[in-house]
Design an enzyme around this catalytic site. Structure first.
Site, mmCIF file in Angstrom:
data_model
loop_
_atom_site.group_PDB
_atom_site.id
_atom_site.type_symbol
_atom_site.label_atom_id
_atom_site.label_comp_id
_atom_site.label_asym_id
_atom_site.label_seq_id
_atom_site.Cartn_x
_atom_site.Cartn_y
_atom_site.Cartn_z
ATOM 1 N N HIS A 148 44.330 30.603 27.966
ATOM 2 C CA HIS A 148 44.405 31.745 28.899
ATOM 3 C C HIS A 148 45.693 32.549 28.642
ATOM 4 O O HIS A 148 46.491 32.762 29.564
ATOM 5 C CB HIS A 148 44.348 31.269 30.363
ATOM 6 N N ARG B 177 37.132 35.710 32.334
ATOM 7 C CA ARG B 177 37.284 34.573 33.234
ATOM 8 C C ARG B 177 36.295 33.478 32.820
ATOM 9 O O ARG B 177 35.175 33.771 32.374
ATOM 10 C CB ARG B 177 36.980 34.978 34.690
HETATM 11 P P1 NDP Z 1 38.933 47.158 35.043
HETATM 12 O O1 NDP Z 1 38.682 47.049 36.502
HETATM 13 O O2 NDP Z 1 39.771 48.278 34.539
HETATM 14 O O3 NDP Z 1 37.528 47.239 34.275
HETATM 15 C C1 NDP Z 1 36.421 46.504 34.660
HETATM 16 C C2 NDP Z 1 35.201 46.987 33.870
HETATM 17 O O4 NDP Z 1 34.112 46.106 34.148
HETATM 18 C C3 NDP Z 1 34.754 48.400 34.277
HETATM 19 O O5 NDP Z 1 34.328 49.101 33.139
HETATM 20 C C4 NDP Z 1 33.570 48.118 35.198
HETATM 21 O O6 NDP Z 1 32.602 49.140 35.246
HETATM 22 C C5 NDP Z 1 32.989 46.880 34.543
HETATM 23 N N1 NDP Z 1 32.147 46.136 35.472
HETATM 24 C C6 NDP Z 1 32.475 45.583 36.655
HETATM 25 N N2 NDP Z 1 31.411 45.016 37.249
HETATM 26 C C7 NDP Z 1 30.376 45.225 36.405
HETATM 27 C C8 NDP Z 1 29.004 44.902 36.454
HETATM 28 N N3 NDP Z 1 28.471 44.248 37.495
HETATM 29 N N4 NDP Z 1 28.227 45.279 35.432
HETATM 30 C C9 NDP Z 1 28.737 45.966 34.378
HETATM 31 N N5 NDP Z 1 30.040 46.304 34.262
HETATM 32 C C10 NDP Z 1 30.844 45.940 35.280
HETATM 33 O O7 NDP Z 1 39.547 45.757 34.595
HETATM 34 P P2 NDP Z 1 40.528 45.433 33.363
HETATM 35 O O8 NDP Z 1 39.963 46.042 32.143
HETATM 36 O O9 NDP Z 1 41.929 45.746 33.707
HETATM 37 O O10 NDP Z 1 40.418 43.826 33.323
HETATM 38 C C11 NDP Z 1 39.178 43.180 33.129
HETATM 39 C C12 NDP Z 1 39.329 41.689 33.366
HETATM 40 O O11 NDP Z 1 40.033 41.076 32.302
HETATM 41 C C13 NDP Z 1 40.137 41.275 34.600
HETATM 42 O O12 NDP Z 1 39.362 41.385 35.772
HETATM 43 C C14 NDP Z 1 40.517 39.850 34.289
HETATM 44 O O13 NDP Z 1 39.549 38.967 34.784
HETATM 45 C C15 NDP Z 1 40.504 39.807 32.750
HETATM 46 N N6 NDP Z 1 41.848 39.562 32.212
HETATM 47 C C16 NDP Z 1 42.068 38.445 31.464
HETATM 48 C C17 NDP Z 1 43.305 38.197 30.914
HETATM 49 C C18 NDP Z 1 43.549 37.000 30.055
HETATM 50 O O14 NDP Z 1 44.693 36.709 29.720
HETATM 51 N N7 NDP Z 1 42.533 36.306 29.612
HETATM 52 C C19 NDP Z 1 44.431 39.112 31.132
HETATM 53 C C20 NDP Z 1 44.096 40.274 31.917
HETATM 54 C C21 NDP Z 1 42.842 40.470 32.432
HETATM 55 P P3 NDP Z 1 32.949 50.611 35.805
HETATM 56 O O15 NDP Z 1 33.805 51.225 34.724
HETATM 57 O O16 NDP Z 1 31.643 51.261 35.952
HETATM 58 O O17 NDP Z 1 33.699 50.423 37.096
HETATM 59 C C1 OXD Z 2 45.082 38.554 34.586
HETATM 60 C C2 OXD Z 2 45.209 37.335 33.782
HETATM 61 O O1 OXD Z 2 44.080 38.737 35.266
HETATM 62 O O2 OXD Z 2 46.308 37.087 33.244
HETATM 63 O O3 OXD Z 2 46.009 39.385 34.517
HETATM 64 O O4 OXD Z 2 44.231 36.603 33.625
#
Ligand code: NDP
Ligand code: OXD
Length: 306
Positions: free
Chosen positions: A269, A221
């Site tokens: 994006h 993000r």
């Molecule tokens: P998940 O919820 O599966 O994974 C999130 C990860 O972040 C977990 O490993 C979690 O830790 C870690 N995390 C969360 N908070 C913290 C913190 N404070 N400190 C350290 N680690 C932290 O999410 P996804 O992998 O499915 O997606 C991740 C992000 O990717 C989405 O939230 C979205 O914003 C972005 N995204 C962007 C897209 C784009 O087109 N650019 C498309 C899709 C997603 P833990 O394992 O310990 O819970």
């Molecule tokens: C998502 C994205 O969060 O597309 O899926 O950014």
């Protein structure tokens, strides 16, 4: 069962058709003010009015992985907020990140520049051991990216909130290990959810802790990056470049300096797009599971922020 649909930026008709095909017993309609109470909502950036009116929702299904925008709204009290987990996005994210990494590591931009001048020139091979890739966020997408990067034999570090044991990945967890994680990494991939704890986490202090010649790939993000901190670090030579797919303001304003900086690659994006077929299949499966009283994956913990 009634399903209401509100998808800003997406034409609703194909989604309605796909949802009707997947859930033939459900009444699936586009949401409009005053619409009848539904059991579930399928949304992307819905208006607050929908959530205020649909107080009886059991499930709110976000058609993306990130729920930061939804968590800014007031949600109906009993509704489970469910995000897409993978749904065809993980492989796209893996190819996008590997492309950015390899383009930088193999200096493909330098070759392209030379080719424009008709120059046949070699670069000295770089050592992949000197390009450790640090993945912030080892969730569904981060772990898929880690496994793809490992195929190219780069060292991989992973940072998450809670400790994780992932084969071949050096794991770091929590704020107390962030410094060690950054110091061990040269290429930084951000795949964190945007939460109060992670907003602004890519800043002058953290990016300065990367190894010299660091490279940033932000595919999570725009709110993760303190944008004004990036160009000074590039110009000072501490960072070699950045690939940015997400921005504080989207679309990225035409006057934004990121568009024109020679070592920043901007994409709109689109590193991992929501795929309708996979997404609808996943949502329909979860709605059926919820109807049977079974637990479903991807339920958001609002207190945690993801
Ligand atoms: P998940 O919820 O599966 O994974 C999130 C990860 O972040 C977990 O490993 C979690 O830790 C870690 N995390 C969360 N908070 C913290 C913190 N404070 N400190 C350290 N680690 C932290 O999410 P996804 O992998 O499915 O997606 C991740 C992000 O990717 C989405 O939230 C979205 O914003 C972005 N995204 C962007 C897209 C784009 O087109 N650019 C498309 C899709 C997603 P833990 O394992 O310990 O819970
Ligand atoms: C998502 C994205 O969060 O597309 O899926 O950014």
């Amino acid at each position: 069962m009634r399903i209401t649909v509100s998808l800003t930026d997406n034409r609703p008709e194909p989604w309605i058709k796909a949802l009707r095909d997947a859930l033939p017993d459900a009444q699936v309609e586009v949401w409009a003010p005053g619409a009848p109470q539904a059991d579930h909502a399928v949304v992307w950036a819905p208006p607050q009015q929908l959530l205020d009116e649909q107080q009886g929702l059991a499930g709110i299904f976000n058609i993306g992985a990130g729920v930061d925008a939804l968590l800014k709204l007031r949600l109906p009290p009993k509704a489970k907020l469910v995000r897409i987990d993978d749904g065809g996005m993980a492989v796209q994210m893996a190819e996008f990140v590997c492309h950015a990494l390899i383009r930088h590591f193999r200096e493909l931009d330098v070759y392209q520049e030379a080719a424009r001048d008709g120059e046949w020139t070699y670069r000295r091979p770089r050592l992949r051991d000197e390009f450790a890739v640090g993945i912030m966020g080892m969730g569904v997408l981060g772990q898929r990216v880690a496994s793809a990067v490992q195929q190219f034999e780069f060292p991989v570090n992973g940072w998450s909130r809670t400790p994780k044991a992932v084969d071949g990945v050096r794991g770091f967890a929590g704020a107390e290990q962030l410094g060690d994680f950054l110091a061990a990494s040269r290429v930084l991939v951000c795949l964190l959810p945007l939460t109060p704890d992670t907003r602004g986490i890519l800043n002058k202090t953290t990016l300065s802790q990367l190894q010299t010649g660091g490279y940033l790939i932000n595919v999570a993000r725009g709110g993760h990056l303190v944008e004004e901190d990036l160009i000074p670090l590039l110009d000072a030579g501490h960072l070699a470049g950045a690939t940015l797919d997400v921005f504080q303001t989207e679309p990225l304003p035409s006057e934004h300096p990121f568009w024109r900086h020679p070592r920043i690659t901007v994409t709109p994006h689109g590193s991992a797009r929501t795929l309708r077929e996979e997404t609808v299949a996943q949502i329909a499966g979860k709605i059926r599971a919820m109807a049977r009283g079974e637990p479903v994956a991807g339920v958001v913990d609002a207190a945690r922020g993801y």
